[in-house]
Design an enzyme around this catalytic site. Structure first.
Site, short mmCIF file in Angstrom:
data_model
loop_
_atom_site.label_atom_id
_atom_site.label_comp_id
_atom_site.label_asym_id
_atom_site.label_seq_id
_atom_site.Cartn_x
_atom_site.Cartn_y
_atom_site.Cartn_z
N GLU A 1 -17.54 -5.94 -18.69
CA GLU A 1 -17.91 -5.65 -17.30
C GLU A 1 -17.76 -6.86 -16.38
O GLU A 1 -17.26 -6.75 -15.26
CB GLU A 1 -19.36 -5.13 -17.21
CG GLU A 1 -19.54 -3.69 -17.63
CD GLU A 1 -19.68 -3.52 -19.13
OE1 GLU A 1 -19.73 -4.55 -19.84
OE2 GLU A 1 -19.75 -2.37 -19.60
N HIS B 1 -31.11 1.97 -20.63
CA HIS B 1 -30.13 2.87 -20.02
C HIS B 1 -30.74 3.73 -18.91
O HIS B 1 -30.15 4.73 -18.52
CB HIS B 1 -29.51 3.80 -21.08
CG HIS B 1 -28.55 3.10 -21.99
ND1 HIS B 1 -28.95 2.19 -22.93
CD2 HIS B 1 -27.21 3.20 -22.11
CE1 HIS B 1 -27.89 1.75 -23.59
NE2 HIS B 1 -26.82 2.34 -23.12
#
Lengths: 331, 471
Positions: free
Chosen positions: B205, B274
């Site tokens: 990322e 998450h």
């Protein structure tokens, strides 16, 4: 001049040599002036001088074509001068004035020039490496044959995002020359104490990126290696790594007492390896220039630098309305 | 003319220092780079180097002197052909380095300095409109044909349309191409646009966010998909330090036209790492635009606006909403402007301000409250930066009560910010304190019952409305 491997009679024209001499001297005198203005309180914050490393940018710029891009870290003054940015605008940015390249809003570490394809000037160690690969991706997408020089230091070479970028640049064959300016100290930590590999360019092997070490105190060696790297990228063969072994004479920033190395170590580099002295000797020994010719160049550079300092002092502080501009691009 | 050598500032905060040691004496010649003295700053002992060539004519401050103010002359340097007899000239002003006239310690005598100090004093205030003027124009013309579409289909259509319109738009991210998107938002794009414009990235990322920003500076319009916003914390330095700040730091030269998008907030049973809402995080940052749509029409119209916007846009989607269907106008080119909230349900008794999946709770609560005779006005902010303060304020001035709803953590939440603005600009209109319904101040638990408790709920919204209406 001991311990230098360059041939005494390099295959280079007098004009070219004089240009390197002039360009490197401009960076050095400019940086000395910046140091002086810092001492007088006219430049604030962090200020990282490039003195000692001049051959790196001047040698590589000699291989660049129109439209090629460059991006670097916070030790960026030399890169800007070498790619042809106006010393007045650079110095005025250092003093935080409206005549600076960023209208006084960026400072020493954050300057840019669209016109000269200089994309900064980045203060976060390692962050400019994926940014440089992104510029290269844009050129590859457009198919315009341009190359991006992405400069970073031996310190940044330990950041994870550098290797994330190596992986993608190799995978996608991006036209980017990674230039590791190894000045041997990541702020106060020597390469030996921070880096597991003695030759950082070898880390590219893991990604299939070719690379080599270059004597960064020899502008002709840098240029030769740079030309090879650029040709590789322009041909579409993907990235190339140049680890340019160089040395900074001054501290990491203006407020670094540099106690991590001896005065003798610095003096030895100055005496034996100085990149400007090297070209000076080539010019004199090759009878390409007389002492008088070089004095004239010295004077010319001194005038350019003094003019930039005057401009940087006289240019007004940015208007207070500038606080609220350039946050967004108007749609 | 002889040059005065001044006590240097050798750190960003140094005002005075000790001249610890002279390494040169009167009569010595120095050249640029020679070390002349050791100076103790507030932080360390520093070596002080010569800038100009010359001969040390006179030492003005003896070694060992403490408290030497920055810019005090400490020695005089003679140039070629000058002698110590010329020294008087230097101290009488007009030195070669013109140091004295520019030194900041010179105080009021220095004209330049006086001006600069005065200029730095006033800080311009952020412009604020005292009377709210909400834009109540409809998002599309009345009578426009509508069709049912899921949020997923709407997002996909928005990208495909913009990629057809503009060759510089491309998408990159994990699993966006051959896998057809981890959440199938990019389904079919690889087939239509090919692998040059639909790029699968490795799981990296930080790296690909930076490459995206560089590509935007290079003239492209990247859409960077994060598989979820949770993973974008790996990339947040590139989003904030590179994408958001560079236009400002470059004096307007380097705008960054890029969209970062992906699902945000809690999904279902995926626990703390998450499940997080980044609305308040990114809304904090000048230079970013932040969008969090609820309906499919907004998802489509706002994503098209985001792709066209010349600035970095944070586009926060929601996994739970991806499969929900909404009415979407059938128009060739339909966009929703940034900074325009939508009154999702008009009412007079209380204002409920929310965005994204918060709308689910707000609308359910409003339905139930209506049965009890309380007419809530529900505002969907849609964009969080720029934020449509006018629509919120005009509504609060009408209802005199306000509840905010979001799934993010309570501290420094969007609701906190809205409460502060309402207090500043509509204090006299308030009949009750504003209540913020938020997620709880805990990491998201896995257990189903605890997860439910950690989120806000329709029940909590109703309770908050009851409180602000003193029922």
């Amino acid at each position: 001049m001991a311990a230098r491997k360059t041939t005494k009679k390099p295959n280079v024209s007098a004009d070219e040599l004089k240009k390197y001499y002039r360009d490197m001297l401009l960076v050095r005198r400019f940086e000395e002036k910046a140091g002086q203005l810092y001492g007088m309180g006219l430049i604030g914050g962090f200020c990282h001088l490039y003195i000692g490393q001049e051959a790196v940018v001047v040698g590589l710029e000699a291989t660049a074509e129109d439209g090629d891009k460059r991006i670097t870290t916070y030790r960026d003054h030399g890169h800007m001068l070498a790619c042809g940015m106006d010393p007045d605008g650079v110095m005025a940015e250092l003093t935080g004035r409206e005549g600076g390249y960023s209208k006084g809003k960026g400072g020493s570490m954050h300057m840019f020039s669209r016109e000269k394809d200089f994309y900064g000037g980045h203060g976060i160690v390692g962050a400019n490496v994926p940014l440089g690969a992104g510029l290269a991706l844009a050129d590859q997408y457009k198919g315009n044959g341009r190359v991006t020089f992405t400069y970073f230091g031996d310190g940044a070479a330990n950041q994870g995002q550098v290797y994330e970028t190596f992986n993608m640049a190799a995978l996608w064959k991006l036209p980017v020359v990674f230039v590791i300016e190894n000045n041997q100290y990541a702020m106060g930590t020597s390469q030996k104490r921070s880096t597991s590999t003695p030759d950082i360019y070898t880390r590219g092997e893991a990604f299939g990126i070719p690379g080599e070490a270059v004597d960064g105190m020899d502008v002709l060696a840098v240029k030769e290696a740079g030309a090879k790297a650029v040709a590789h990228c322009r041909k579409g063969d993907g990235p190339y790594i140049l680890e340019v072994k160089t040395y900074r004479y001054r501290g990491h920033s203006m407020s670094d007492p540099a106690k991590y190395r001896t005065r003798e170590e610095v003096q030895k580099m100055r005496d034996e390896k100085d990149c400007i002295e090297h070209v000076r000797e080539l010019l004199l020994e090759g009878k390409h220039a007389t002492e008088e010719d070089l004095k004239a160049i010295d004077k010319e550079i001194k005038d350019v630098v003094n003019k930039s300092a005057d401009f940087a002092k006289e240019s007004a502080e940015p208007d207070v309305s500038e606080l609220w501009t350039d946050i967004y691009v108007e749609a | 003319m002889p040059t005065e050598i001044l006590m240097p500032a050798l750190s960003p905060t140094m005002e005075e220092g000790t001249l610890a040691k002279w390494l040169v004496k009167e009569g010595d010649t120095v050249s640029s780079g020679d070390i002349m003295a050791e100076i103790e700053t507030d932080k360390a002992t520093m070596e002080f180097e010569a800038v100009d060539e010359g001969t040390i004519g006179k030492i003005l401050i003896e070694e060992g002197t403490e408290g030497v103010k920055v810019n005090t002359p400490i020695a005089v340097l003679l140039e070629e052909g000058e002698s110590a007899d010329d020294i008087g000239e230097a101290s009488s002003g007009g030195s070669a380095s013109s140091a004295k006239e520019d030194a900041r310690e010179d105080g009021g005598e220095d004209e330049d300095d006086g001006e600069s100090r005065a200029a730095s004093e006033p800080v311009a205030a952020s412009p604020a409109a005292p009377v709210p003027q909400p834009d109540a124009s409809p998002d599309w013309p009345e009578g426009t044909e509508m069709t049912k579409m899921t949020v997923r289909e709407a997002l996909n259509a928005a990208m495909a349309e913009e990629m057809r319109n503009d060759d510089t738009v491309f998408i990159m991210g994990e699993e966006v191409a051959e896998y057809q998107g981890a959440y199938k938002i990019t389904q079919g794009l690889l087939d239509e646009f090919g692998n040059k414009r639909v790029i699968d990235t490795p799981i990296t990322e930080h790296g690909f966010a930076g490459i995206g920003v560089g590509a935007a500076w290079g003239g492209l319009k990247p859409i960077v998909e994060f598989m979820t916003w949770n993973f974008a914390m790996q990339a947040i330095d590139q989003i904030i330090n590179s994408a958001a700040k560079t236009n400002y730091m470059s004096g307007g030269q380097l705008g960054c036209s890029i969209v970062f998008r992906g699902p945000n907030g809690a999904a279902a049973r995926v626990a703390a790492q998450h499940s997080q809402d980044y609305a308040a995080w990114y809304s904090h940052v000048p230079g970013l635009k932040v969008v969090q749509p609820y309906s499919a029409a907004d998802a489509k119209g706002l994503l098209k606006s985001a792709i066209r916007d010349p600035n970095p846009v944070i586009f926060l989607e929601n996994e739970i909403l991806y499969g929900r269907s909404f009415e979407v106008p059938v128009l060739d080119d339909f966009t929703i402007p940034f900074g325009k909230a939508r009154i999702a349900r008009p009412g007079d008794d209380v204002t409920i301000v929310t965005f994204g999946i918060g709308m689910t709770y707000a609308l359910e609560a409003a339905d139930k409250l209506a049965e009890e005779g309380v007419n809530a006005e529900v505002i969907d902010l849609r964009t969080l930066r720029p934020l449509d303060y006018d629509t919120v304020l005009a509504s609060v001035m009408k209802t005199n009560r306000c509840v905010t709803v979001e799934e993010g953590f309570p501290v420094a939440s969007m609701g906190n910010h809205l409460s502060a603005v309402i207090m500043e600009r509509a204090f006299d209109y308030l009949d009750a304190p504003v209540i913020n319904c938020t997620g709880k101040d805990v990491p998201m638990p896995y257990a189903a019952n605890l997860e439910k408790l950690a989120l806000t709920s329709t029940k909590e919204v109703i309770e908050a409305v009851n409180k602000v209406t003193y029922r």
